[in-house]
Motif scaffolding. Structure first.
Motif, PDB file in Angstrom:
ATOM      1  N   PHE A   1       0.790  -0.878  -0.259  1.00 20.89           N
ATOM      2  CA  PHE A   1       0.347   0.251   0.130  1.00 20.89           C
ATOM      3  C   PHE A   1       1.366   1.550   0.188  1.00 20.89           C
ATOM      4  CE2 PHE A   1      -3.166  -3.552   2.091  1.00 20.89           C
ATOM      5  CZ  PHE A   1      -4.188  -2.503   1.213  1.00 20.89           C
ATOM      6  N   TYR A   2       0.373   2.532  -1.254  1.00 22.33           N
ATOM      7  CA  TYR A   2       1.448   3.967  -1.048  1.00 22.33           C
ATOM      8  C   TYR A   2       0.009   4.265  -0.178  1.00 22.33           C
ATOM      9  CZ  TYR A   2       4.295   1.215  -4.292  1.00 22.33           C
ATOM     10  OH  TYR A   2       5.270   0.967  -5.205  1.00 22.33           O
ATOM     11  N   VAL A   3       1.463   5.117   0.773  1.00 23.57           N
ATOM     12  CA  VAL A   3      -0.181   5.325   2.058  1.00 23.57           C
ATOM     13  C   VAL A   3       0.997   7.163   2.289  1.00 23.57           C
ATOM     14  CG1 VAL A   3      -1.106   6.024   4.432  1.00 23.57           C
ATOM     15  CG2 VAL A   3      -0.343   3.743   3.665  1.00 23.57           C
ATOM     16  N   ARG A   4       0.074   8.136   1.192  1.00 23.66           N
ATOM     17  CA  ARG A   4       0.501   9.542   1.825  1.00 23.66           C
ATOM     18  C   ARG A   4      -0.221  10.120   3.169  1.00 23.66           C
ATOM     19  NH1 ARG A   4       2.761  11.999  -2.088  1.00 23.66           N
ATOM     20  NH2 ARG A   4       2.368  11.161  -4.587  1.00 23.66           N
ATOM     21  N   ALA A   5       0.346  10.855   3.694  1.00 23.37           N
ATOM     22  CA  ALA A   5       0.213  11.144   5.352  1.00 23.37           C
ATOM     23  C   ALA A   5      -0.634  13.403   4.596  1.00 23.37           C
ATOM     24  CB  ALA A   5       1.380  12.033   6.183  1.00 23.37           C
ATOM     25  N   THR A   6      -1.386  13.214   5.788  1.00 24.68           N
ATOM     26  CA  THR A   6      -2.752  14.495   5.591  1.00 24.68           C
ATOM     27  C   THR A   6      -1.412  15.630   5.070  1.00 24.68           C
ATOM     28  OG1 THR A   6      -4.554  13.830   6.481  1.00 24.68           O
ATOM     29  CG2 THR A   6      -4.228  16.113   6.590  1.00 24.68           C
ATOM     30  N   GLU A   7      -0.475  15.764   6.304  1.00 24.91           N
ATOM     31  CA  GLU A   7       0.609  16.413   6.683  1.00 24.91           C
ATOM     32  C   GLU A   7       1.668  15.730   6.770  1.00 24.91           C
ATOM     33  OE1 GLU A   7       0.440  20.408   6.185  1.00 24.91           O
ATOM     34  OE2 GLU A   7      -1.452  19.760   6.487  1.00 24.91           O
ATOM     35  N   PRO A   8       2.386  16.551   5.550  1.00 23.98           N
ATOM     36  CA  PRO A   8       3.646  15.552   4.815  1.00 23.98           C
ATOM     37  C   PRO A   8       5.087  15.265   6.272  1.00 23.98           C
ATOM     38  CG  PRO A   8       3.672  17.296   2.927  1.00 23.98           C
ATOM     39  CD  PRO A   8       2.176  17.290   4.438  1.00 23.98           C
ATOM     40  N   GLN A   9       5.035  16.708   7.245  1.00 25.05           N
ATOM     41  CA  GLN A   9       6.069  16.717   8.945  1.00 25.05           C
ATOM     42  C   GLN A   9       4.874  15.242   9.412  1.00 25.05           C
ATOM     43  OE1 GLN A   9       4.256  19.064   7.185  1.00 25.05           O
ATOM     44  NE2 GLN A   9       6.462  20.160   6.743  1.00 25.05           N
ATOM     45  N   GLN A  10       4.154  14.759   8.989  1.00 28.11           N
ATOM     46  CA  GLN A  10       3.295  13.580  10.159  1.00 28.11           C
ATOM     47  C   GLN A  10       3.839  11.989   9.306  1.00 28.11           C
ATOM     48  OE1 GLN A  10      -1.120  14.286   9.769  1.00 28.11           O
ATOM     49  NE2 GLN A  10      -0.979  15.471  11.365  1.00 28.11           N
ATOM     50  N   THR A  11       4.537  12.341   8.597  1.00 29.64           N
ATOM     51  CA  THR A  11       4.760  10.818   8.135  1.00 29.64           C
ATOM     52  C   THR A  11       5.727  10.373   9.011  1.00 29.64           C
ATOM     53  OG1 THR A  11       5.090  11.936   6.101  1.00 29.64           O
ATOM     54  CG2 THR A  11       6.321   9.942   6.072  1.00 29.64           C
ATOM     55  N   GLU A  12       6.361  10.764   9.872  1.00 27.66           N
ATOM     56  CA  GLU A  12       6.943   9.360  10.864  1.00 27.66           C
ATOM     57  C   GLU A  12       6.267   8.617  11.649  1.00 27.66           C
ATOM     58  OE1 GLU A  12      11.092   9.386  13.972  1.00 27.66           O
ATOM     59  OE2 GLU A  12       9.874  10.835  13.053  1.00 27.66           O
ATOM     60  N   GLN A  13       5.064  10.226  12.621  1.00 27.79           N
ATOM     61  CA  GLN A  13       4.268   9.127  13.520  1.00 27.79           C
ATOM     62  C   GLN A  13       2.818   8.157  12.537  1.00 27.79           C
ATOM     63  OE1 GLN A  13       5.029  12.352  13.073  1.00 27.79           O
ATOM     64  NE2 GLN A  13       5.021  13.840  14.242  1.00 27.79           N
ATOM     65  N   VAL A  14       2.835   8.541  11.477  1.00 27.55           N
ATOM     66  CA  VAL A  14       1.745   7.909  11.069  1.00 27.55           C
ATOM     67  C   VAL A  14       2.107   6.271  10.444  1.00 27.55           C
ATOM     68  CG1 VAL A  14       0.148   7.097   8.682  1.00 27.55           C
ATOM     69  CG2 VAL A  14       0.683   9.763   9.823  1.00 27.55           C
ATOM     70  N   ALA A  15       3.544   6.543   9.203  1.00 26.03           N
ATOM     71  CA  ALA A  15       4.107   5.462   9.263  1.00 26.03           C
ATOM     72  C   ALA A  15       4.482   4.267  11.561  1.00 26.03           C
ATOM     73  CB  ALA A  15       5.646   5.558   9.152  1.00 26.03           C
ATOM     74  N   ALA A  16       4.627   4.883  11.993  1.00 32.92           N
ATOM     75  CA  ALA A  16       4.596   4.024  13.148  1.00 32.92           C
ATOM     76  C   ALA A  16       3.291   3.300  13.577  1.00 32.92           C
ATOM     77  CB  ALA A  16       5.151   5.248  14.160  1.00 32.92           C
ATOM     78  N   GLN A  17       2.604   4.144  13.221  1.00 34.56           N
ATOM     79  CA  GLN A  17       1.150   3.683  13.365  1.00 34.56           C
ATOM     80  C   GLN A  17       0.444   2.722  12.573  1.00 34.56           C
ATOM     81  OE1 GLN A  17      -2.667   6.433  14.657  1.00 34.56           O
ATOM     82  NE2 GLN A  17      -0.430   8.488  13.677  1.00 34.56           N
ATOM     83  N   ILE A  18       0.680   2.606  11.527  1.00 34.59           N
ATOM     84  CA  ILE A  18       1.089   1.606  10.259  1.00 34.59           C
ATOM     85  C   ILE A  18       1.349   0.458  10.544  1.00 34.59           C
ATOM     86  CG2 ILE A  18       1.211   1.217   8.386  1.00 34.59           C
ATOM     87  CD1 ILE A  18       0.390   3.881   7.327  1.00 34.59           C
ATOM     88  N   ALA A  19       3.142   0.569  10.952  1.00 35.09           N
ATOM     89  CA  ALA A  19       4.340  -0.547  10.978  1.00 35.09           C
ATOM     90  C   ALA A  19       3.157  -1.463  12.534  1.00 35.09           C
ATOM     91  CB  ALA A  19       4.779   0.194  12.169  1.00 35.09           C
ATOM     92  N   GLU A  20       2.284  -0.631  13.920  1.00 36.69           N
ATOM     93  CA  GLU A  20       2.204  -1.850  14.439  1.00 36.69           C
ATOM     94  C   GLU A  20       0.826  -2.637  14.065  1.00 36.69           C
ATOM     95  OE1 GLU A  20       0.889   1.104  17.502  1.00 36.69           O
ATOM     96  OE2 GLU A  20       3.341   1.382  17.956  1.00 36.69           O
ATOM     97  N   LEU A  21       0.077  -2.513  12.692  1.00 31.09           N
ATOM     98  CA  LEU A  21      -1.057  -3.296  12.140  1.00 31.09           C
ATOM     99  C   LEU A  21      -0.788  -4.522  11.798  1.00 31.09           C
ATOM    100  CD1 LEU A  21      -2.502  -0.295  10.361  1.00 31.09           C
ATOM    101  CD2 LEU A  21      -3.036  -0.970  12.323  1.00 31.09           C
ATOM    102  N   GLU A  22      -1.765  -5.546  11.895  1.00 27.59           N
ATOM    103  CA  GLU A  22      -1.836  -6.609  11.875  1.00 27.59           C
ATOM    104  C   GLU A  22      -1.181  -7.146  10.640  1.00 27.59           C
ATOM    105  OE1 GLU A  22      -4.093 -11.567  12.617  1.00 27.59           O
ATOM    106  OE2 GLU A  22      -4.727  -9.247  13.586  1.00 27.59           O
TER     107      GLU A  22
END
Length: 294
Positions: free
Chosen positions: A123-144
């Motif tokens: 999945f290619y994912v874009r954050a609403t704000e580019p500066q939030q990329t790291e936080q969003v990536a951390a959330q996605i990494a925890e998904l099953e």
């Protein structure tokens, strides 16, 4: 103030420009040179800001889905990722599509893997704000069923730091240039007023109010600003027209492009005109104050 009096002030201000030809030329020249520098620098900074925005908006995360994941689960995973706070867009790419892209990029030798594709669905994912990329990536990494998340960790933060620093430096330089412009132009206008101080003193001695004396000089400053804006506006427009015609075809399809010719030149031209008028009026208003104390 009566319309007839205001009309007289307009006539006096324009007559004064022609009567004090050399001083008018010096003031207009100062306005022209300074506003030309400001206009060119604003063009550069607006395009650099556009490049920075393009680079930021090009940042995306690549989410690798575990090979053991069933096809029926992919829709639920996409929905889960899309519902996370800070996620703007989610695009699915099958491992077959990923392999096809690799073959296009690196050659037909990789077509051997079509029999046994080792790649992941992603999945290619874009954050609403580019500066939030790291936080969003951390959330996605925890998904099953998420195997890994790639987004240029470390490099992304350095990129954002460099871009923000560039924006801040550009803003400081523009403000410094504007302050310098106001200082130079107001001093030039002050010289013209000093040369006419006796005229002001006589007007005050015969009973003219401060505003009656002040308005022609303010209008004169306005005309100086308008006249001094003409060449910078024309020069900036012509310069950007040639740059746009030369670079736009060469940058087509690239990560970043120049801002379009219109409405940019209208915006910058309007900004130059407003700055010229404001600086001319402000310079005249500030310079005449001490000569009104008679």
């Amino acid at each position: 103030m009566k319309a007839r009096t205001m009309f007289r002030h307009f006539k006096d201000s324009m007559r004064s420009l022609s009567r004090n030809g050399w001083m008018t030329f010096a003031s207009v020249s100062a306005v022209t040179v300074t506003l030309l520098l400001v206009g060119v620098f604003v063009l550069i900074m607006m395009n650099l800001n556009k490049v920075a925005d393009d680079l930021e908006n090009d940042v995306e995360m690549k989410v690798f889905i575990s090979l053991a994941t069933e096809q029926e689960q992919l829709g639920q995973i996409e929905t889960t990722i899309g519902d996370l706070p800070g996620v703007d867009e989610v695009t699915f790419s099958t491992k077959e599509e990923e392999l096809t892209d690799l073959i296009l990029d690196f050659g037909d030798e990789l077509s051997l893997f079509e029999q046994s594709n080792p790649l992941f669905d992603v999945f290619y994912v874009r954050a609403t704000e580019p500066q939030q990329t790291e936080q969003v990536a951390a959330q996605i990494a925890e998904l099953e069923n998420v195997e890994d998340v790639k987004y240029g960790e470390g490099k992304i933060q350095r990129l954002f730091t460099v871009l923000n620093t560039g924006r801040n430096v550009g803003l400081v330089l523009i403000l410094a240039l504007l302050f310098t412009a106001m200082f130079l132009i107001s001093n030039t206008i002050r010289i013209t007023i000093v040369a006419r101080r006796h005229e002001i003193e006589i007007m005050k001695l015969v009973g003219a109010t401060n505003w009656f004396v002040r308005i022609p000089f303010i209008l004169e400053g306005m005309w100086l600003g308008i006249l001094g804006s003409i060449i910078p506006i024309a020069s900036v427009t012509l310069l950007y027209y040639n740059i746009d015609n030369y670079l736009q075809p060469r940058l087509s399809g690239q990560i970043f492009e120049l801002l379009p010719f219109t409405p940019l030149v209208y915006q910058v031209g309007g900004l130059i005109l407003l700055m010229g008028v404001f600086i001319g009026i402000w310079g005249s208003f500030m310079s005449i104050r001490k000569f009104l104390r008679v």
